[in-house]
Design an enzyme around this catalytic site. Sequence first.
Site, mmCIF file in Angstrom:
data_model
loop_
_atom_site.group_PDB
_atom_site.id
_atom_site.type_symbol
_atom_site.label_atom_id
_atom_site.label_comp_id
_atom_site.label_asym_id
_atom_site.label_seq_id
_atom_site.Cartn_x
_atom_site.Cartn_y
_atom_site.Cartn_z
ATOM 1 N N GLU A 167 0.899 -1.241 0.114
ATOM 2 C CA GLU A 167 0.027 -0.070 0.074
ATOM 3 C C GLU A 167 1.100 1.185 -0.108
ATOM 4 O O GLU A 167 0.496 2.146 -0.607
ATOM 5 C CB GLU A 167 -0.860 0.023 1.270
ATOM 6 N N LYS B 99 -7.097 0.864 12.003
ATOM 7 C CA LYS B 99 -7.169 -0.579 12.573
ATOM 8 C C LYS B 99 -6.067 -0.745 13.587
ATOM 9 O O LYS B 99 -6.390 -1.745 14.350
ATOM 10 C CB LYS B 99 -6.535 -1.251 11.061
ATOM 11 N N HIS C 257 -9.206 -5.184 12.595
ATOM 12 C CA HIS C 257 -9.601 -5.373 11.401
ATOM 13 C C HIS C 257 -11.116 -5.799 11.369
ATOM 14 O O HIS C 257 -11.418 -7.059 11.705
ATOM 15 C CB HIS C 257 -8.866 -6.362 10.634
#
Length: 416
Positions: free
Chosen positions: A314, A335, A340
């Site tokens: 990412e 998160k 999550h």
Amino acid sequence: MKRVVITGLGALTPIGNNVPDFWNAMLEGVSGAGPITHFDASKHKTQFACELKGFQTSEHFDRKEARKFDLYSQYAIVAAREAINDAKLALDTEDKDRIGVILGIGIGGIQSLEKEIMDYATSDGTPRFSPFFITKMIANMASGHIAMEYGFRGPNNICSSACASSNSAIASAIDQIRLGRVNVMITGGAEAPICAAGIGGFNNMHALSTRNDSPQTASRPFSKSRDGFVMGEGAGCIVLEELEHALARGAKIYAEVAGTGASADAYHITASHPEGLGAILSMQRALDDAGMKVEDIDYINVHGTSTPVGDISEVKAILKLFGEHAYKLNISSTKSMVGHLMGAAGAVEGIATILSVCNDIVPPTINFAGDEDEAIDYRLNFTFNQPQKRTIKAALSNTFGFGGQNASIIIKKFDQ
């Protein structure tokens, strides 16, 4: 196309059972992780999760009604009630044919499935399944129950794209309004995956952190010592509304949805593309849909799961797409606090993003202790450990799911 604004929020999370409590805890950097209480996890590799605190079914549903709902549906209904109340919809006069519900559900009623099968497996073989077994288990029932409670007869379904489910649902709901098919959509997501099968399955994929000695610090995105995500549960609901409809009734408007984007990695069943190709496509398509440039984005609420591979890919995607502007962004992974939430991740993180835009403050990425990963560029502002004030005109929220399914949403300040 019609413009879409946000007029109601509802959240049921591991750090707060309503939106104000959730937001305040997030700004304080509270971790929702702790030992698992839903079942005996003593023989599991991972013995902790981000569970809801103090949620009592009896406070929201009578005993007869509760028998019909898996926990994921209960969570969705509770969050939807808060969002609908927050939006102050005049339900006695609204055209309910033009109000719909689309939710993101990644797994659905896994707890009901586990219980019914275990009960059968330990019985004498006589089938004594609950008459509500199937309707508790299947993933579309949460949106159906919300529609039944309020009489909403607009489009009603779910999107299931693993951890991208909520953003997929939000995007689908936005399209219904943009195309003029409805006035209002209830959207978001819910998940209740914390059970023996859920924890055991993800353990054997080597996806979960096993930091049993320090659960509250286990979700540590972008730290070298990260060893997997922390499973969470809960729900987030958002009321989306066509702008003119919202203005006509004098609704409070939190923000506007500027654009959405989606893509597929087409790479691997669980691992993200190592160069972030799908993430780049998803973010670029959201920018294109919004008619924005990378320079228009001030904050990214990243997928940031605290996994060794995912965090790196990412970051690579952000650097490649945003170039030099990447160093002017705030980036954070919420998160690190809520864990999550799987299919509900995009909804809860979307609410955090909306409130960031409204309040000009970025929630932190907690649990960073200075252990740097040589594969990550720490010139980026990951908003480590403390929230940061800044003007946020527009923000991007990313979600990426198993199967390589990606979805991004852009939220911007409302300007009539």
